[in-house]
Scaffold this active site. Structure first.
Site, PDB file in Angstrom:
ATOM      1  N   HIS A   1       0.911  -1.294   0.095  1.00  0.00           N
ATOM      2  CA  HIS A   1      -0.251  -0.197   0.443  1.00  0.00           C
ATOM      3  C   HIS A   1       0.404   1.255   0.445  1.00  0.00           C
ATOM      4  CE1 HIS A   1      -3.951  -2.182   0.754  1.00  0.00           C
ATOM      5  NE2 HIS A   1      -2.557  -3.118   1.781  1.00  0.00           N
TER       6      HIS A   1
HETATM    7  C1  BDR Z   1      -3.217   0.618   5.522  1.00  0.00           C
HETATM    8  O1  BDR Z   1      -3.319   0.439   6.451  1.00  0.00           O
HETATM    9  C2  BDR Z   1      -2.349  -0.559   7.135  1.00  0.00           C
HETATM   10  O2  BDR Z   1      -2.386  -1.350   8.283  1.00  0.00           O
HETATM   11  C3  BDR Z   1      -1.104   0.118   6.217  1.00  0.00           C
HETATM   12  O3  BDR Z   1      -0.332   0.521   6.761  1.00  0.00           O
HETATM   13  C4  BDR Z   1      -1.866   0.742   5.344  1.00  0.00           C
HETATM   14  O4  BDR Z   1      -1.255   2.492   5.227  1.00  0.00           O
HETATM   15  C5  BDR Z   1      -4.044  -0.204   4.360  1.00  0.00           C
HETATM   16  O5  BDR Z   1      -4.953   0.110   4.716  1.00  0.00           O
END
Ligand code: BDR
Ligand code: CA
Length: 313
Positions: free
Chosen positions: A243
């Site tokens: 992500h």
């Molecule tokens: C986001 O939530 C966190 O778990 C990850 O680091 C990312 O920023 C994804 O939904």
């Protein structure tokens, strides 16, 4: 062209860690003025510790790291140990950091940095809940017009939610903060799940990183090994979505990404959909566009960039 000045606001998190490593490997393109930590994936003491572990892994102990808000603007903190492990950075066996946290609140660092740099020259990269940013804008409204751009990971439209059926984690943890940032009127680029779920670390991509055989590359591969078990089981996908590195990759190679300028509003009231990013992707309202909402990326180009930058360590 001189390097683009950024502040990374983050809650590491394995994917946050890879984003930080990508940024710190790219000094000709990006100048990291500081890393500001927020509670999110794990509580603040761990995110502030993990950020320093990542800086030390990168050999960049001169990067100032600040602790910020330890809870959302309203409501209790929601964390994601079920995804990231108890430490937030489970996977590699990294040493405890020696570099100290800076003796200033992250929110004050953000405010001072925006006030002391020329207007429009500092970009805020947000990889976690938006609590630090919203608190800074609340405390110092004059800085809003000084921000060059905010590039953030958060939200979803087609992919809807990952922490609830309707909401993505970063926005769901602090919807009041997100609502403030999305309505602040500054240039906003959003990396929602719609794009990050296409940035999948497949076995071949992770092997290519591991084959670099440096301590950084091996740590990244081990982080991904840990991180992917959750998403593979949940989605049946080929690997974990990276992500947060999408935010940094966008700064380095915006041509790898495509999206639409649309209106995005944050649901804060309904218990069923709290933290939902209501994106007018199809232009069915007359609400003014407030964000570039990214929907697609060249995944092979993204992983080629990441692997090349990691090879620099
Ligand atoms: C986001 O939530 C966190 O778990 C990850 O680091 C990312 O920023 C994804 O939904
Ligand atoms: Ca994150």
């Amino acid at each position: 062209m001189s390097a683009r000045k950024i502040i990374i606001d983050t809650d590491p998190g394995q994917d946050d860690a890879v984003a930080v490593l990508l940024a710190l490997a790219s000094p000709e393109d990006i100048s990291v003025l500081g890393i500001t930590c927020v509670a999110g994936n794990v509580p603040l003491d761990l995110t502030a510790r993990n950020a320093r572990m990542v800086c030390e892994l990168a050999g960049k102990t001169d990067i100032p790291v600040f602790a910020g808000c330890d809870r959302p603007i309203a409501g209790a903190l929601i964390t994601a140990e079920h995804v990231h492990g108890r430490t937030g950075l489970d996977g590699p066996d990294l040493p405890m950091p020696k570099m100290p946290l800076r003796d200033r609140h992250a929110v004050d660092f953000i405010i001072d940095t925006l006030r002391t740099n020329p207007p429009g020259t500092v970009t805020l990269c947000a990889l976690g809940p938006l609590t630090n940013l919203a608190t800074a804008f609340e405390k110092a409204p004059d800085i809003v017009e000084r921000v060059q751009e905010i590039v953030l990971m958060g939200g979803a439209y087609f992919e809807v939610g990952n922490i609830t059926p309707a909401a993505e984690f970063n926005i769901h943890v602090d919807p009041e903060a997100a609502a403030k940032v999305f309505s602040a009127g500054m240039s906003l680029v959003v990396m929602p799940l719609d794009v990050t779920h296409k940035a999948l670390v497949t076995r071949g991509r992770n092997d290519a990183i591991r084959a670099l055989a440096t301590p950084v590359a091996i740590a990244v591969a081990e982080m991904t090994d840990f991180f992917e078990r959750f998403d593979k089981a949940k989605y049946g996908s080929e690997g974990a979505p990276l992500h947060d590195p999408c935010v940094i990759a966008y700064l380095l190679r915006p041509d790898l990404f495509s999206g639409r300028h649309v209106n995005v509003e944050i649901e804060t009231v309904s218990p069923l959909t709290r933290g939902m990013t209501v994106a007018d992707w199809w232009g069915v309202t007359d609400r003014a566009p407030n964000a570039l909402f990214v929907g697609d990326l060249d995944a092979n180009g993204f992983f080629a960039l990441l692997t090349e930058r990691l090879s620099r360590y």
